[in-house]
Scaffold this motif. Structure first.
Motif, short mmCIF file in Angstrom:
data_model
loop_
_atom_site.label_atom_id
_atom_site.label_comp_id
_atom_site.label_asym_id
_atom_site.label_seq_id
_atom_site.Cartn_x
_atom_site.Cartn_y
_atom_site.Cartn_z
N SER A 419 36.13 71.53 41.72
CA SER A 419 36.81 72.62 42.40
C SER A 419 38.31 72.47 42.22
O SER A 419 38.85 71.36 42.39
CB SER A 419 36.46 72.64 43.89
N ALA A 420 39.00 73.55 41.89
CA ALA A 420 40.45 73.49 41.68
C ALA A 420 41.17 73.01 42.94
O ALA A 420 42.26 72.43 42.87
CB ALA A 420 40.96 74.87 41.28
N TYR A 421 40.55 73.20 44.08
CA TYR A 421 41.24 72.95 45.34
C TYR A 421 41.19 71.48 45.76
O TYR A 421 41.81 71.09 46.75
CB TYR A 421 40.69 73.89 46.41
N GLU A 422 40.49 70.67 44.94
CA GLU A 422 40.60 69.22 45.11
C GLU A 422 42.03 68.75 44.83
O GLU A 422 42.51 67.77 45.40
CB GLU A 422 39.63 68.50 44.17
N ILE A 423 42.72 69.46 43.93
CA ILE A 423 44.10 69.12 43.58
C ILE A 423 44.98 69.16 44.83
O ILE A 423 45.82 68.29 45.05
CB ILE A 423 44.63 70.09 42.52
N LEU A 424 44.76 70.18 45.67
CA LEU A 424 45.59 70.34 46.86
C LEU A 424 45.31 69.26 47.89
O LEU A 424 46.22 68.79 48.58
CB LEU A 424 45.35 71.73 47.47
N GLU A 425 44.05 68.86 48.00
CA GLU A 425 43.73 67.82 48.98
C GLU A 425 44.37 66.50 48.59
O GLU A 425 44.82 65.74 49.45
CB GLU A 425 42.22 67.66 49.10
N ARG A 426 44.41 66.22 47.31
CA ARG A 426 45.03 64.96 46.87
C ARG A 426 46.52 64.92 47.23
O ARG A 426 47.07 63.85 47.51
CB ARG A 426 44.87 64.80 45.36
N LYS A 427 47.17 66.08 47.22
CA LYS A 427 48.60 66.13 47.49
C LYS A 427 48.92 66.32 48.96
O LYS A 427 49.79 65.65 49.53
CB LYS A 427 49.22 67.28 46.67
N PHE A 428 48.18 67.26 49.62
CA PHE A 428 48.56 67.66 50.97
C PHE A 428 47.52 67.33 52.05
O PHE A 428 47.79 67.49 53.23
CB PHE A 428 48.81 69.17 51.02
N GLY A 429 46.32 66.95 51.64
CA GLY A 429 45.30 66.69 52.64
C GLY A 429 44.36 67.87 52.82
O GLY A 429 44.49 68.92 52.19
N LEU A 430 43.43 67.69 53.75
CA LEU A 430 42.37 68.68 53.95
C LEU A 430 42.86 70.05 54.41
O LEU A 430 42.35 71.07 53.94
CB LEU A 430 41.34 68.13 54.95
N PRO A 431 43.84 70.17 55.34
CA PRO A 431 44.24 71.52 55.81
C PRO A 431 44.69 72.44 54.68
O PRO A 431 44.32 73.62 54.64
CB PRO A 431 45.39 71.22 56.78
N ALA A 432 45.47 71.93 53.73
CA ALA A 432 45.94 72.76 52.62
C ALA A 432 44.77 73.19 51.74
O ALA A 432 44.71 74.34 51.26
CB ALA A 432 46.97 72.01 51.79
N ARG A 433 43.82 72.26 51.53
CA ARG A 433 42.66 72.61 50.71
C ARG A 433 41.83 73.70 51.39
O ARG A 433 41.36 74.63 50.74
CB ARG A 433 41.79 71.37 50.47
N MET A 434 41.63 73.58 52.70
CA MET A 434 40.87 74.59 53.43
C MET A 434 41.58 75.94 53.41
O MET A 434 40.95 77.00 53.30
CB MET A 434 40.64 74.13 54.86
N MET A 435 42.90 75.91 53.50
CA MET A 435 43.66 77.16 53.44
C MET A 435 43.51 77.82 52.08
O MET A 435 43.30 79.04 51.98
CB MET A 435 45.14 76.88 53.73
N ALA A 436 43.62 77.02 51.01
CA ALA A 436 43.45 77.56 49.66
C ALA A 436 42.04 78.10 49.46
O ALA A 436 41.84 79.15 48.84
CB ALA A 436 43.76 76.49 48.62
N THR A 437 41.06 77.37 49.99
CA THR A 437 39.67 77.83 49.88
C THR A 437 39.50 79.17 50.57
O THR A 437 38.86 80.08 50.04
CB THR A 437 38.72 76.78 50.51
#
Length: 810
Positions: A419-437
């Motif tokens: 999932s592309a949004y794994e990239i965001l979790e690595r940088k910002f954590g779960l909240p950013a990934r959930m927001m992108a999702t």
């Protein structure tokens, strides 16, 4: 799954046979090419005759029917000769104010009419006031107006100032048509005005109908009331109000010229093939000598106008070979899904094709995904309505290739993610990934819902008119076919069907252009030799308050491609499905080249269809101008301009454009829900078979939710291109803001990224639905991206430089 495939197959075949077996009898048993030619010739004969107001009426009929030749020349000559003749001069100016080729001078002619109205010594003030009302030009009544008819016309014109004044005017006009309220002439004018304005509700229409039926036969007001009612009775209520219709037609026999005139106008709006004999009799002229030659000419012109309107309501139908082609296409998509279902062994096979897919096929699939029915219809429609400015955006494609190919793809391919949004979790954590999702799911759910709406409500309805009550079942069948072959075959089936569908819908567009060339007998004669007056003059540079400039189009396309390929799971999923950066870059190049070819082809389709219907205005749908129905002209051309069999092939192209995008959307959305939501918060499924089954079930959930959402898309205002831009692009910029912060701002923080994304969404909504600062829809993406990126960067800088520094110091 086997039961589901069987049920779907039976439903599809049932729909096919029902469509084939419908009674498609066309209402043209009494209408021939000869009658159409005679009607058009009669209008043009009256236009060029030595008459007065009859010429005005004929010119207005011709313009409403989209026959514009000769009108400008005839009435400029009339203005030169009779421009000072009382009464007739107003009619001349009224026509000139409506000629498209003189649109820049419209206010000049309206001002002349207004000048006549304001001059109390003019003997043609009433005609001037009526003409201003017909031109929908509100004006302030002169003080202490003594002529009650002129006051009525002013009331009518005032209705066009605002919804509030319209409601006030209708209330007053309804009061004035009541028996005993005014003299017969004033009651007739009030009914005549209501015929143009329309009552505010069905209840008011019924009240007018009842009043008309209670009016004595000897009263001429009766015909005006009946005509006003029939004009605004819903089509499905005509059978319940047949008495109103029959009474008006009965009055035509032996009635005065004004009565015949009202009958003809009512039949122009609501007439059917059964009324053709009556109108044909009027067209050939009466034999009892009760009318003057001028009145006869007016009646013949009115009959010709009504006949030509009825002709446009005769709906052609698809033939059996067309339905066979469509059925074969649907079954072929299902077979491909079934074929690849046996080759998917793991979830990675299903979602990423084993990461070893052919880059050329992946590139074509990416192109097919991003060019849906929305583009297939909106680009020709945009060309017809507003000209080629939007296509100037293609000059930005080389910049897109270098920005995405050397700036984004290398960074994305370094991440071994599903999932592309794994990239965001690595940088910002779960909240950013959930927001992108959430943003991605919102974006793609709205996108797929818009595709369903456009495909069924606009494309299919234009070529296969059906009761709108069947729109939802038809959409469900379309979605089910897509879901089944997607759920069965995974990304491999999606890519293969995308390639096949690309060939079908591009082939359909090419066939359409070639057939227009054949129709005109040349490869170039259908191209416009001058800039059409309906298009805005070409403008260059960048202007956020202008709808179409070359700079705006290039900027929009560049920003859209960068944002989409840098943040959208559908695009990133395809890059990850290739073996390395070089292959991913090749896929991007193939996608861009194919997109360039497709956009050029769709632009030519728009020009070809524009030329075809300009030459054949009788094939337009009734009641709308060529520009008003720009979005539906390509589907209508498929029905009326293509030979048997080819119509079915191009309709299959429309379906292919929809299904290629829906299949990719379903596959990507289900993978994101599985990877980013279900697997994160519910780890109970761990076997390969269980994970694969889970993703397939999510595909069905996705399709069902999209179907429900598509019901609401029709409420968005604007032409098709505007609807697509407003709905689909709301989250494109905000989603990329998160990736921009993660990939290119070294000091970015989670709070900065999230706040930047939120502000970006607010900016996109402000531009799309509120037109903040007068910014046009073309600037939704640039504005939302800029505002979000600047906000996120500033917040991150402040947090890193001051807040975190202070905490570290403490």
């Amino acid at each position: 799954m086997s039961n589901m495939r069987t049920t779907l197959l039976l439903a599809f075949l049932n729909l096919f046979f029902v469509a084939c077996s419908r009674d498609e009898t066309r209402e043209n048993s009494h209408f021939s090419e000869a009658l159409r030619t005679e009607a058009v010739s009669e209008l043009k004969r009256v236009l060029t005759d030595t008459l007065r107001w009859e010429k005005v009426h004929a010119a207005e009929y011709l313009m409403e029917l989209q026959y514009f030749d000769q009108i400008k020349e005839v009435f400029l000559r009339e203005e030169k000769i009779h421009g000072k003749e009382p009464s007739y001069r107003v009619g001349i100016w009224r026509v000139l104010a409506q000629v498209p080729a003189l649109s820049a001078e419209r206010n000049q002619w309206i001002d002349r009419i207004h000048g006549v109205y304001k001059d109390r010594r003019s003997i043609d003030r009433a005609q001037a006031a009526e003409s201003l009302a017909k031109l929908k030009h509100p004006f302030t009544p002169v003080a202490e107006e003594k002529d009650p008819v002129v006051k009525l016309f002013a009331e009518w014109a005032g209705a066009y100032a605002s919804p509030k004044t319209a409601a006030t005017a209708r209330t007053e006009l309804m009061r004035l048509i009541m028996p005993g309220s005014r003299a017969p002439r004033e009651r007739k004018v009030a009914a005549y005005a209501l015929r143009h304005l329309g009552p505010s509700s069905y209840a008011e229409t019924q009240a007018i109908s009842n009043l008309a039926l209670s009016e004595p036969d000897s009263s001429e007001v009766r015909a005006y009331l009946l005509s006003a009612a029939i004009h605004h009775l819903p089509v499905d209520s005509l059978s319940r109000n047949r008495l109103v219709y029959d009474e008006l037609v009965r009055l035509a026999s032996g009635g005065s010229k004004s009565v015949c005139f009202e009958v003809e106008h009512a039949l122009a709006v609501r007439g059917a093939s059964s009324d053709i004999p009556l109108l044909t009799g009027f067209l050939k002229g009466t034999s009892d000598n009760r009318f003057t030659p001028a009145e006869e000419a007016d009646i013949r012109a009115g009959a010709a106008y009504a006949l030509l309107r009825i002709d446009r309501r005769i709906v052609p139908s698809l033939s059996l070979p067309d339905w066979v082609v469509i059925a074969v296409y649907g079954l072929l998509m299902l077979w491909i899904g079934w074929f690849y279902s046996r080759r998917n062994k793991t979830r990675e096979d299903y979602l990423l094709g084993g990461r070893k897919m052919n880059p050329v096929a992946v590139g074509i699939s990416l192109f097919a995904t991003l060019l849906s029915t929305l583009s297939y219809l909106s680009y020709p429609g945009e060309m017809i309505k507003n000209g080629p400015a939007i296509f100037a955006g293609m000059f930005a494609l080389p910049f897109v290739y270098f920005a995405v190919g050397w700036w984004l793809i290398p960074r994305i391919m370094k991440m071994n993610v599903t999932s592309a949004y794994e990239i965001l979790e690595r940088k910002f954590g779960l909240p950013a990934r959930m927001m992108a999702t959430f943003m991605f799911l919102s974006l793609r759910f709205l996108w797929m819902a818009t595709i369903i709406y456009v495909t069924v409500e606009i494309a299919l309805f234009s070529v296969v008119p059906f009761d709108k009550a069947y729109a939802l079942p038809i959409g469900i069948v379309l979605m089910l076919i897509t879901i089944v072959y997607t759920a069965m075959g995974g990304l491999k089936a999606v890519v293969v069907t995308d390639v096949l569908q690309s060939v079908i819908f591009l082939g359909g567009a090419l066939i359409s252009v070639l057939l227009v060339c054949y129709h005109f007998g040349s490869f170039t004669s259908w191209l416009p030799d001058s800039w059409p007056v309906s298009w805005e003059p070409p403008r260059y540079g960048f202007d956020a308050r202008e709808r179409s400039t070359v700079g705006n189009a290039m900027l929009m396309l560049f920003v859209w491609y960068v944002c989409t390929t840098g943040s959208d799971q559908m695009a990133i999923q395809r890059y990850l499905a290739t073996k390395d950066i070089k292959a991913a870059r090749k896929s991007l190049g193939v996608s861009l080249y194919t997109n360039l070819l497709a956009k050029c082809l769709l632009g030519l389709v728009g020009l070809a269809v524009f030329a075809f219907f300009t030459r054949n205005p009788h094939l337009l749908a009734d009641g709308k101008t060529l520009q008003d129905q720009a979005d539906t002209l390509f589907p209508r051309f498929i029905l009326v301009g293509l030979p048997v069999g080819l119509s079915g092939l191009v309709i299959a192209g429309l379906l292919a454009a929809a299904m290629s995008s829906l299949s990719s959307g379903v596959n990507s959305v289900s993978s994101v829900i599985s990877e980013d939501i279900v697997q994160r918060f519910r780890k109970s499924v761990s076997t390969r078979e269980g994970l694969l089954k889970q993703v397939k079930l999510l595909s069905y959930f996705t399709g069902g939710f999209v179907m429900v959402l598509s019901i609401f898309i029709g409420n968005v205002e604007g032409n098709l291109f505007d609807v697509v831009t407003k709905v689909v692009n709301l989250f494109v910029g905000p989603l990329f803001v998160l990736f921009f912060m993660a990939l290119f701002v070294p000091f970015s923080t989670s709070a900065g990224a999230i706040l930047g994304g939120v502000i970006s969404v607010i900016a996109a909504c402000a531009v799309a639905f509120y037109g903040v600062f007068g910014i046009t829809v073309f600037w939704i993406l640039p504005v939302s991206l800029l505002v979000g990126a600047v906000t996120g960067t500033l917040v991150s800088f402040i947090e890193t430089r001051f807040i975190n520094s202070k905490n570290n110091a403490e």
